[in-house]
Design a protein around this motif. Structure first.
Motif, short mmCIF file in Angstrom:
data_model
loop_
_atom_site.label_atom_id
_atom_site.label_comp_id
_atom_site.label_asym_id
_atom_site.label_seq_id
_atom_site.Cartn_x
_atom_site.Cartn_y
_atom_site.Cartn_z
N PRO A 1 49.37 42.87 42.85
CA PRO A 1 50.27 42.24 43.94
C PRO A 1 51.74 41.64 43.19
O PRO A 1 51.38 41.77 41.97
N ASP A 2 52.36 41.44 44.17
CA ASP A 2 54.06 40.68 43.70
C ASP A 2 53.70 39.30 43.71
O ASP A 2 53.92 38.64 44.23
N ARG A 3 53.13 38.94 42.34
CA ARG A 3 52.76 37.24 41.97
C ARG A 3 53.27 37.05 40.74
O ARG A 3 53.54 37.85 39.84
N VAL A 4 53.70 35.80 40.65
CA VAL A 4 54.12 35.48 39.42
C VAL A 4 53.30 34.22 38.86
O VAL A 4 52.42 33.60 39.67
N ALA A 5 52.96 33.84 37.55
CA ALA A 5 52.06 33.00 37.05
C ALA A 5 52.62 31.81 35.96
O ALA A 5 53.80 32.26 35.67
N ASP A 6 51.80 31.06 35.76
CA ASP A 6 52.15 30.17 34.79
C ASP A 6 52.05 30.63 33.24
O ASP A 6 52.60 30.18 32.52
N VAL A 7 51.12 31.38 33.24
CA VAL A 7 50.66 32.10 31.94
C VAL A 7 50.26 33.51 31.92
O VAL A 7 49.65 33.89 33.01
N MET A 8 50.66 34.42 31.25
CA MET A 8 50.82 35.42 31.20
C MET A 8 49.86 35.95 29.91
O MET A 8 50.56 35.90 28.84
N LEU A 9 48.73 36.59 30.02
CA LEU A 9 47.88 36.93 28.90
C LEU A 9 47.98 38.51 28.77
O LEU A 9 47.68 39.07 29.57
N ALA A 10 48.21 38.99 27.68
CA ALA A 10 48.32 40.62 27.57
C ALA A 10 47.70 40.92 26.28
O ALA A 10 48.51 40.90 25.34
N ASN A 11 46.45 41.28 25.96
CA ASN A 11 45.59 41.53 24.83
C ASN A 11 45.59 43.14 24.98
O ASN A 11 44.43 43.64 25.11
N ILE A 12 46.50 44.00 24.42
CA ILE A 12 46.52 45.22 24.56
C ILE A 12 47.14 45.84 23.31
O ILE A 12 46.37 45.60 22.19
N LEU A 13 48.00 46.81 23.18
CA LEU A 13 48.36 47.26 22.07
C LEU A 13 50.21 47.19 22.05
O LEU A 13 50.88 47.10 23.04
N ALA A 14 50.80 47.28 20.85
CA ALA A 14 52.06 46.91 20.72
C ALA A 14 52.83 47.97 21.36
O ALA A 14 53.66 47.53 22.13
N PRO B 1 52.34 49.82 24.47
CA PRO B 1 52.32 49.68 25.82
C PRO B 1 52.95 48.18 26.12
O PRO B 1 53.51 47.99 27.12
N LEU B 2 52.78 47.05 25.34
CA LEU B 2 53.43 45.91 25.42
C LEU B 2 54.95 46.05 25.53
O LEU B 2 55.59 45.47 26.17
N ILE B 3 55.49 46.64 24.58
CA ILE B 3 56.87 47.11 24.62
C ILE B 3 57.33 47.80 25.69
O ILE B 3 58.52 47.30 26.58
N GLY B 4 56.63 48.87 25.98
CA GLY B 4 56.88 49.31 27.53
C GLY B 4 57.03 48.62 28.93
O GLY B 4 57.55 48.87 29.72
N LEU B 5 55.98 47.73 28.69
CA LEU B 5 55.64 46.71 29.82
C LEU B 5 56.76 45.33 29.64
O LEU B 5 56.30 44.57 30.52
N ALA B 6 57.43 45.38 28.77
CA ALA B 6 57.99 43.96 28.55
C ALA B 6 58.71 43.56 29.93
O ALA B 6 58.65 42.40 30.32
N SER B 7 59.75 44.36 30.58
CA SER B 7 60.41 43.86 31.66
C SER B 7 59.55 43.60 32.77
O SER B 7 59.54 42.45 33.68
#
Length: 298
Positions: free
Chosen positions: A223-236, A238-244
């Motif tokens: 869903p289109d939601r915003v959060a106070d904390v974003m946790l992302a424990n994946i790999l470098a 994918p993290l770069i590609g998902l930055a925006s």
């Protein structure tokens, strides 16, 4: 009664076939384990993750003739694959309570001051703490890997009371559930693997988490939601590609926590997020790094 333990190196392409062969040859049990200390992360949908260097172990009744057994296995493997089998490592092992011995390898682990990960067969060492009950699993993590431990320790050091959290790449749900036990109001978990979402649901039930406090989605359903904390424990990468995308899910002033990053990759990942976040200095453990940042207010 002693047992014959046969250990054979394999690669991901033939490990399953070798497992089947050992069972056909009369193994009482067959297991696979990492032969090179390679961590496994959430697999792609429909796949079974295996290590690049896998060791297949078969346990046989000691009444077998060892030389004949090894010869028969090698012959059968050659007939099936037209390839020679690597050397078989043979060990005689005493009869033990294997399940209990395996369970004893996993004990409660403390992260910071307030948070414990507790295998389901153990009593919590501190009943007043935030105790997350989890059982060890292959791909989804129970906090023992540095990438997960770094995130859990960050959570323990924060006041997340009443906050909304996104756990992107949630796997077993360990990070999101830890946040809930530490006082977060709501967690949204996202993962590409339906099995990971089911693991998160089961772990939430195991820990008596109110189902209204945890929502779980595949990425295309997020869903289109915003959060106070974003946790992302994946790999470098994918993290770069998902930055925006991930940046757009964090409130102004909100926190970003990234892990699954090799130390050599940290600066590249930081650079991808600096347009939106004031990034802290990396926190390193072994060869792994955790990155944290605060979303610009504007």
């Amino acid at each position: 009664m002693p047992w014959i333990q046969l250990q054979i190196p394999a690669d991901p392409d033939n490990a399953d076939q070798l497992e089947d062969l050992l069972m056909e040859m009369g193994a009482e049990a067959v297991s696979m384990e990492d032969a090179a200390d390679q961590p496994l992360y959430e697999p792609d949908p429909g796949t079974t993750p295996l290590w690049h260097q896998t060791r297949v172990t078969g346990l046989f009744d000691s009444r077998h003739d060892i030389d004949q057994l090894c010869s028969d296995i090698k012959d059968a493997w050659h007939q099936q694959t037209q390839q020679s089998l690597p050397d078989i490592d043979v060990t005689l092992v005493e009869d033990r309570d294997w399940e209990r011995e395996w369970m004893e390898d996993f004990r409660p682990i403390q992260f910071g001051r307030r948070l414990w990960i507790v295998p389901s067969w153990h009593q919590p060492p501190d009943p007043e703490a935030a105790n997350l009950s989890l059982d060890p699993g292959l791909a989804f993590g129970t906090g023992t890997h540095p990438t997960t431990a770094l995130c859990l320790e960050w959570l323990d050091g924060q006041d997340v009371s009443g906050q909304r959290v996104i756990d992107y790449g949630c796997g077993s749900g360990i990070l999101g559930l830890a946040a809930l036990l530490l006082g977060a109001d709501h967690v949204t978990g996202v993962d590409t693997d339906p099995q990971a979402l089911e693991a998160s649901r089961e772990n939430a039930r195991r820990n008596d988490v109110d189902q209204n406090r945890l929502d779980l989605y595949l990425p295309e359903e997020e869903p289109d939601r915003v959060a106070d904390v974003m946790l992302a424990n994946i790999l470098a990468q994918p993290l770069i590609g998902l930055a925006s995308h991930l940046a757009g899910k964090v409130k102004p002033g909100g926190h970003l926590v990234l892990s699954g990053i090799l130390s050599s990759q940290a600066r590249e990942v930081m650079a991808a997020y600096e347009p939106w976040f004031v990034m802290d200095e990396p926190e390193q453990r072994e060869e792994w790094t955790r990155l944290t940042g605060r979303r610009h207010d504007g």
